[in-house]
Design an enzyme around this catalytic site. Structure first.
Site, PDB file in Angstrom:
ATOM      1  N   HIS A   7       0.837  -1.194   0.000  1.00 57.22           N
ATOM      2  CA  HIS A   7       0.000   0.000   0.000  1.00 57.22           C
ATOM      3  C   HIS A   7       0.872   1.244   0.000  1.00 57.22           C
ATOM      4  CE1 HIS A   7       0.834  -0.684   4.274  1.00 57.22           C
ATOM      5  NE2 HIS A   7       0.668   0.616   4.441  1.00 57.22           N
ATOM      6  N   GLU A  44      -7.672   7.703   9.815  1.00 59.88           N
ATOM      7  CA  GLU A  44      -7.257   7.357   8.456  1.00 59.88           C
ATOM      8  C   GLU A  44      -8.444   6.893   7.628  1.00 59.88           C
ATOM      9  OE1 GLU A  44      -4.345   4.248   8.989  1.00 59.88           O
ATOM     10  OE2 GLU A  44      -5.678   3.111  10.253  1.00 59.88           O
ATOM     11  N   HIS A  68       7.722  11.604  -5.854  1.00 59.57           N
ATOM     12  CA  HIS A  68       6.368  11.550  -6.371  1.00 59.57           C
ATOM     13  C   HIS A  68       5.897  10.121  -6.594  1.00 59.57           C
ATOM     14  CE1 HIS A  68       8.841  11.562 -10.069  1.00 59.57           C
ATOM     15  NE2 HIS A  68       7.839  10.905 -10.642  1.00 59.57           N
ATOM     16  N   GLU A 117       2.183  12.047 -10.536  1.00 58.80           N
ATOM     17  CA  GLU A 117       2.414  12.080 -11.971  1.00 58.80           C
ATOM     18  C   GLU A 117       1.468  11.088 -12.631  1.00 58.80           C
ATOM     19  OE1 GLU A 117       5.952  11.054 -15.238  1.00 58.80           O
ATOM     20  OE2 GLU A 117       6.253  10.600 -13.116  1.00 58.80           O
TER      21      GLU A 117
END
Length: 130
Positions: A7, A44, A68, A117
Site C-alpha cells: 500500500h 485514516e 512523487h 504524476e
C-alpha cells in the site's frame, strides 16, 4: 520474497479533502474510515485505485520535493485527467524536459504538497528511448 507493493500512505491535514482528491482525480473508492478510532497512529481512510490500496492518514503536510507517485494512464485518457485535476483547482507543475519518444506526463500537487504524476509510457519504452 517481495510480492509487490502492499500500500501507499499519504499524510494529509484533512481527510475529507483527501477523499475529494482521490475520488475526484483517480476515481478511487473509499473502503474504510476510522471515524475517530485510532487503530494506527491517527485517523485514516483507505481507498482503492483499481487494485492499489491507498491510505490517507491525518497529520501535518509535507514539504514539496520531486519525490512523487506516478500512475500509468493511456494517451487517450490524458485530457480527461487534465480536466479532473483543473476542476479540483489543483496546481499543475511544469514537467521536466523530455526527449522525443519519451511519452507524456502530467505532474500535479494534492492539497498537502504530495506530487503525483500521470504517465503514458512504460519502463520498456523509456529504456528503448534512452
Amino acid at each position: 520474497m517481495i510480492e509487490g507493493i502492499s500500500h501507499l500512505t499519504f499524510i494529509v491535514k484533512d481527510l475529507d479533502k483527501a477523499k475529494a482528491f482521490f475520488e475526484g482525480v483517480f476515481g478511487a473508492k473509499e473502503v474504510y474510515s476510522s471515524d475517530g478510532k485510532y487503530f494506527s497512529i491517527s485517523e485514516e481512510k483507505f481507498f482503492l485505485i483499481g487494485d492499489i490500496w491507498i491510505c490517507a492518514m491525518q497529520g501535518e503536510s509535507v514539504e514539496r520535493s520531486y519525490n512523487h507517485t506516478a500512475f500509468k494512464i493511456d494517451e487517450d485518457s490524458f485530457n480527461i485527467y487534465y480536466q479532473r485535476i483543473t476542476d479540483l483547482g489543483l496546481e499543475i507543475k511544469t514537467g521536466r524536459p523530455r526527449i522525443d519518444g519519451e511519452a507524456s506526463s502530467l505532474y500535479f500537487y494534492d492539497y498537502d504538497n504530495h506530487l503525483f504524476e500521470l504517465h503514458t509510457g512504460t519502463l520498456a519504452n523509456r529504456l528503448k528511448v534512452y
